[in-house]
Scaffold this active site. Structure first.
Site, PDB file in Angstrom:
ATOM      1  N   PHE A 235      10.815 -15.093   6.491  1.00 14.18           N
ATOM      2  CA  PHE A 235      10.466 -14.513   5.140  1.00 14.18           C
ATOM      3  C   PHE A 235      11.681 -14.617   4.384  1.00 14.18           C
ATOM      4  O   PHE A 235      12.583 -14.365   4.007  1.00 14.18           O
ATOM      5  CB  PHE A 235      10.259 -12.859   5.433  1.00 14.18           C
TER       6      PHE A 235
ATOM      7  N   ASP B 292      19.854 -16.346   4.033  1.00 16.24           N
ATOM      8  CA  ASP B 292      18.838 -15.272   3.131  1.00 16.24           C
ATOM      9  C   ASP B 292      19.432 -13.982   3.636  1.00 16.24           C
ATOM     10  O   ASP B 292      19.020 -12.910   4.594  1.00 16.24           O
ATOM     11  CB  ASP B 292      17.640 -15.226   3.557  1.00 16.24           C
TER      12      ASP B 292
ATOM     13  N   LYS C 226      17.769  -6.947  -3.524  1.00 12.87           N
ATOM     14  CA  LYS C 226      17.544  -6.005  -2.728  1.00 12.87           C
ATOM     15  C   LYS C 226      18.950  -4.924  -3.241  1.00 12.87           C
ATOM     16  O   LYS C 226      18.474  -4.590  -4.331  1.00 12.87           O
ATOM     17  CB  LYS C 226      17.099  -5.426  -1.302  1.00 12.87           C
TER      18      LYS C 226
END
Ligand SMILES: *Cc1c(COP(=O)(O)O)cnc(C)c1O
Length: 399
Positions: free
Chosen positions: A141, A226, A255
């Protein structure tokens, strides 16, 4: 109708139905807790997919945001602002990065990295124009933009959105020899999550990243990690790469970089990769704006100064021990690193979502992922007593 019922009905009527949230309408947050419109309190065990690692509405981040919002919010990068250099300096000191490129969402950081490594491939590695390949993992993802969903293996994320961006090669996650076999002369990069979060907190075998690092170095392949979800303390280290003592060439963060106040992401890199970008070749109106920088600087500061990373390591071990001590015949696996945890249920249990509903009724918010897995990721400020309480609610629900 209650207020929350009215709001839910309006959302259903007017919103695109691209989400299926739990029916809890939140109105306030503080630390590990959030409150709904009926005044019920919940322990947040999702933390907005790890964007609020520092806890909801952290007072110092709030103060920095309000102060900066009253002074200067946006200049665009046509001009300079007096916050960006400090953010660069502080990020570089914290992570050892040599070059930084600020963006807004996580997906934008991923897109930026893809652009940069492709250009690096052509200009530095000497890959023929248009031939660059990036190795990615199944069940990844990395976000929702077109190029990113082009290499998703999740049919929901991908099907119906073609034509797809070419140039990606998919291998199984956690299999270093499959990675070795996938490398060729046109491979410019590998894009991997240190732990696959959305896939259900999948932790690769020990030694995997050491071998990946070795293969990337030997074959002149850029390693992009990531860390948008795993980074900034979530796994008990500042970056999850530290668990294997390796260093990526390019690290993506987002985030929690803003503590949940504002979309802020960044590409961190060695000099060579981001060094290929010249004026006019990439940008973002909001990327690197002074409000984002002031928020991010304080979000990073409280993360380190208030011991949140150490707390994630200690409380993560404690939480995981608690979960593992639950006697249950519907639990297939309990796994985690730091405060990034998951309970995988037996398929016969009938899906994780009903248990997330039941946990909500008990005052604990968690999110099901991929049908059978309950993901648990509370803010990093959680205390031992709060972990005890959470474990006992989970035990009452699945025990
Ligand atoms: C959330 C996430 C992204 C995308 O971030 P957005 O801000 O939602 O675009 C990318 N990679 C990983 C690992 C993520 O968890």
């Amino acid at each position: 109708m209650t207020t929350s019922e009215k709001l839910i009905a309006t959302e259903q009527r007017l919103g695109a139905n691209n989400y299926k949230p739990l029916d809890v309408v939140l109105t306030r947050g503080e630390g590990v807790y959030v409150w709904d419109t009926d005044g019920n309190r919940y322990l947040d065990c999702l933390s907005a997919y790890s964007a609020v690692n520092q806890g909801h509405c952290h007072p110092k981040i709030l103060a920095a945001m309000v102060e900066q919002a009253g002074r200067l919010t946006l200049t665009s990068r046509a001009f300079r602002n007096d916050q960006l250099a400090y953010l660069y300096e502080e990020l570089a000191a914290l992570t050892g990065s040599h070059k930084i490129l600020p963006m807004n969402s996580g997906a934008e950081a991923v897109e930026t990295a893809i652009k940069a490594v492709r250009k690096w491939g052509y200009e530095v590695k000497g890959v023929p124009e248009g031939k660059a390949e990036i190795i990615v993992c199944a069940d990844n993802f990395h976000g929702r933009t077109l190029s990113i969903i082009s290499f998703s293996t999740d049919p929901d994320a991908r099907i119906g959105f073609g034509p797809y961006t070419p140039g990606f090669r998919t291998i199984p996650f956690g299999d270093a020899e499959a990675f070795a076999a996938a490398i060729n002369a046109n491979t410019v990069a590998a894009l991997i999550e240190p732990i696959q979060g959305e896939a259900g907190v999948i932790i690769p075998p020990a030694g995997y990243f050491t071998r990946i690092r070795e293969l990337c170095t030997d074959n002149n392949v850029t390693l992009i990690l990531d860390e948008i979800q795993t980074g900034l303390g979530r796994t008990g280290k500042l970056l999850a790469e530290e668990h294997e003592g390796i260093e990526a060439d390019v690290t993506l963060i987002g985030k929690a970089l803003s503590g949940g106040f504002y979309p802020v992401s960044a590409v961190l890199s060695n000099s060579e990769v981001l060094g290929v970008l010249k004026p006019g070749q990439h940008g973002s109106t909001f990327g690197g704006n002074p409000l984002a920088c002031a928020v991010a600087r304080t979000a990073l500061k409280v993360l380190t100064e208030e011991g949140m990373i150490e707390n994630a390591a200690v409380m993560g071990d404690y939480f995981l021990d608690g979960l593992r001590s639950i006697r249950s015949n519907i639990v297939r696996d309990v796994r985690g690193r730091g405060l990034m945890m998951a309970i995988e249920l037996e398929p016969e249990a009938g899906g994780a979502r009903q248990y997330c509903h039941a946990l909500k009724e008990r005052g604990l918010l968690a999110k099901d992922t991929h049908d059978h897995t309950i993901r648990l990721a509370p803010p990093l400020v959680i205390t031992r007593e709060q972990v005890d309480w959470a474990v006992s609610q989970i035990e009452k629900t699945i025990g």
